[in-house]
Design a protein around this motif. Structure first.
Motif, PDB file in Angstrom:
ATOM      1  N   VAL A  28       0.838  -1.214   0.000  1.00 19.01           N
ATOM      2  CA  VAL A  28       0.000   0.000   0.000  1.00 19.01           C
ATOM      3  C   VAL A  28       0.860   1.246   0.000  1.00 19.01           C
ATOM      4  O   VAL A  28       0.589   2.231  -0.682  1.00 19.01           O
ATOM      5  N   LEU A  29       1.934   1.246   0.788  1.00 23.87           N
ATOM      6  CA  LEU A  29       2.845   2.402   0.802  1.00 23.87           C
ATOM      7  C   LEU A  29       3.442   2.657  -0.572  1.00 23.87           C
ATOM      8  O   LEU A  29       3.593   3.805  -1.038  1.00 23.87           O
ATOM      9  N   ILE A  30       3.834   1.618  -1.255  1.00 21.96           N
ATOM     10  CA  ILE A  30       4.448   1.789  -2.618  1.00 21.96           C
ATOM     11  C   ILE A  30       3.428   2.386  -3.569  1.00 21.96           C
ATOM     12  O   ILE A  30       3.753   3.277  -4.380  1.00 21.96           O
ATOM     13  N   LEU A  31       2.184   1.927  -3.534  1.00 21.18           N
ATOM     14  CA  LEU A  31       1.162   2.493  -4.415  1.00 21.18           C
ATOM     15  C   LEU A  31       0.942   3.968  -4.126  1.00 21.18           C
ATOM     16  O   LEU A  31       0.784   4.786  -5.050  1.00 21.18           O
ATOM     17  N   VAL A  32       0.931   4.328  -2.820  1.00 24.49           N
ATOM     18  CA  VAL A  32       0.744   5.746  -2.464  1.00 24.49           C
ATOM     19  C   VAL A  32       1.882   6.583  -3.004  1.00 24.49           C
ATOM     20  O   VAL A  32       1.700   7.680  -3.530  1.00 24.49           O
ATOM     21  N   MET A  33       3.098   6.088  -2.869  1.00 20.22           N
ATOM     22  CA  MET A  33       4.264   6.849  -3.349  1.00 20.22           C
ATOM     23  C   MET A  33       4.236   6.997  -4.879  1.00 20.22           C
ATOM     24  O   MET A  33       4.531   8.063  -5.430  1.00 20.22           O
ATOM     25  N   VAL A  34       3.892   5.958  -5.592  1.00 25.33           N
ATOM     26  CA  VAL A  34       3.829   6.046  -7.077  1.00 25.33           C
ATOM     27  C   VAL A  34       2.761   7.026  -7.494  1.00 25.33           C
ATOM     28  O   VAL A  34       2.954   7.831  -8.414  1.00 25.33           O
ATOM     29  N   TYR A  35       1.635   7.017  -6.821  1.00 27.09           N
ATOM     30  CA  TYR A  35       0.564   7.926  -7.192  1.00 27.09           C
ATOM     31  C   TYR A  35       0.956   9.367  -6.930  1.00 27.09           C
ATOM     32  O   TYR A  35       0.649  10.266  -7.714  1.00 27.09           O
ATOM     33  N   SER A  36       1.677   9.570  -5.843  1.00 30.90           N
ATOM     34  CA  SER A  36       2.095  10.942  -5.524  1.00 30.90           C
ATOM     35  C   SER A  36       3.117  11.462  -6.544  1.00 30.90           C
ATOM     36  O   SER A  36       3.128  12.632  -6.901  1.00 30.90           O
ATOM     37  N   THR A  37       4.010  10.617  -7.012  1.00 33.35           N
ATOM     38  CA  THR A  37       5.015  11.071  -8.010  1.00 33.35           C
ATOM     39  C   THR A  37       4.383  11.334  -9.365  1.00 33.35           C
ATOM     40  O   THR A  37       4.800  12.215 -10.130  1.00 33.35           O
TER      41      THR A  37
END
Length: 406
Positions: A28-37
């Motif tokens: 979930v953390l990785i998905l949040v980071m990709v979406y933010s970038t």
């Protein structure tokens, strides 16, 4: 034992639950980071210039077709330059030709004007003379000026000399006289013939340059000359000289007369040029003779020299060994045992070749000759009239003996 196994299974189940929960959180953390970038504004990529790109391509050598194409282009450029220069020269020559034509037209107009002036001058002289009589009007002499149009030196000497020749031509045309009537006492007309005897034997060459270096002969006239219309001329005992060359196709010597000499009873001598030819006993131009060849011995020597050359070539070949290489070439080797044989054969072959060439050159210089003996009866025919300058026919024909030798 059963209790321990139960505890281990419980711990394993607990570990699996913890591992699945931890992995899900990380995902979930990785998905949040990709979406933010992805949502952030990214700047446009910079364009890379071709000069900043470095390649490690090896430089290729130009092909033969490229080299030929480049040479062809250079030749076409050179040819175009040459054509341009030639076109310029042609234009210059055309302009010069037009200038020369204008000069020629001006010169022709000046010539016509000068002719008109000469005609008026002749008319004025005739009117001023005051003499009575009928005058025949003469057409003025046309002045022809020869001038080199390619000469730009500006020299008018040709024009002046041409004007000076106009008066001379007019005087010569007015002073022409008819041909004088000639007498057979001092003149022998053309187509006259007389019998004679060959004094000097001939051996005439029949080579290619025989007509340029003819063989001389001498004929003694033994009878009266037969003139047209049954007249006679006293040429007995006169001498006629000439020259001739051999003609191998007819086996005859072509003979032409050059000089005739006579001595009169009073001691006066006649030595003049005559044009004519000699006819043989068969009344054909020239005299038939015997063909003699001198090339038999030389031809035999040339054959022998060629035979010697062939023997030497065989000896040279016997002392040599030829082998064919794998690439198709031929290698010639001389074994030490056959070195003497090969050397002797080469020397004999070279000597035979030299002798054969020498005799062949000699054969080209030797040509057959035609021989005619002395004492044969001939006929001398005069093709042109002969001016004797002395009255030879005033002598006593019945007793025409030569002067005694003192």
């Amino acid at each position: 034992m059963s209790v321990d196994k139960f505890n281990a299974k419980a711990k394993l189940k607990k570990f699996k639950k913890q591992f699945i929960l931890g992995g899900g959180l990380v995902f979930v953390l990785i998905l949040v980071m990709v979406y933010s970038t992805d949502t952030k504004d990214t700047p446009p990529p910079e364009k890379i210039q071709s000069s900043q790109v470095y390649t490690a391509v090896k430089k290729l050598n130009p092909s033969t077709a490229d080299v030929l194409l480049q040479q062809n282009e250079q030749q076409q450029l050179q040819q175009a330059q040459i054509n341009q220069q030639l076109l310029q020269k042609i234009n210059d020559l055309e302009s010069q030709n037009q200038t020369y034509r204008k000069a020629a037209l001006e010169q022709e107009s000046n010539t016509n004007a000068l002719n008109d002036k000469l005609g008026k001058l002749n008319t004025t002289k005739i009117a001023a003379s005051g003499a009575t009589g009928n005058y025949v009007s003469q057409k003025p002499v046309k002045a022809v000026f020869e001038d080199d149009i390619n000469n730009d030196s500006g020299d008018d000497s040709t024009f002046e000399s041409a004007t000076q020749r106009i008066g001379q031509t007019a005087n010569n045309s007015s002073s022409d006289k008819p041909d004088e009537i000639k007498s057979i006492s001092t003149y022998i007309p053309s187509n006259t013939f007389v019998k004679g005897t060959l004094i000097v034997a001939l051996s005439a060459n029949t080579g290619g340059n025989a007509d340029t270096t003819p063989t001389p002969f001498l004929v003694r006239l033994t009878d009266l000359a037969r003139l047209p219309n049954e007249f006679r001329a006293n040429l007995r005992s006169c001498m006629v000289a000439g020259s001739g060359y051999g003609d191998l196709s007819t086996e005859r010597i072509k003979m032409r007369t050059t000089k005739m000499s006579c001595v009169l009873k009073n001691g006066q001598a006649i030595d003049i040029q005559v044009d004519g030819y000699i006819a043989g006993e068969d009344s054909k131009p020239g005299m038939r003779g015997m063909v003699v060849t001198h090339s038999g011995g030389v031809a035999a020597k040339a054959t022998l020299a060629g035979f010697i050359q062939g023997i030497g070539t065989i000896g040279q070949a016997m002392g040599q060994t030829q082998t064919i290489t794998p690439l198709g070439g031929v290698t010639t080797t001389i074994s030490p045992q056959q070195a003497v044989t090969a050397g002797a054969g080469a020397g004999i072959s070279q000597a035979g070749q030299t002798l054969s060439q020498y005799y062949m050159n000699m054969l080209t210089q030797i040509s057959p000759s035609i021989e005619v003996s002395a004492g044969r009866h001939v006929t001398v025919v005069f093709t042109n009239g002969v001016e004797l300058k002395l009255p030879i026919n005033s002598q006593d024909v019945s007793n025409n003996s030569p002067l005694p030798i003192q």
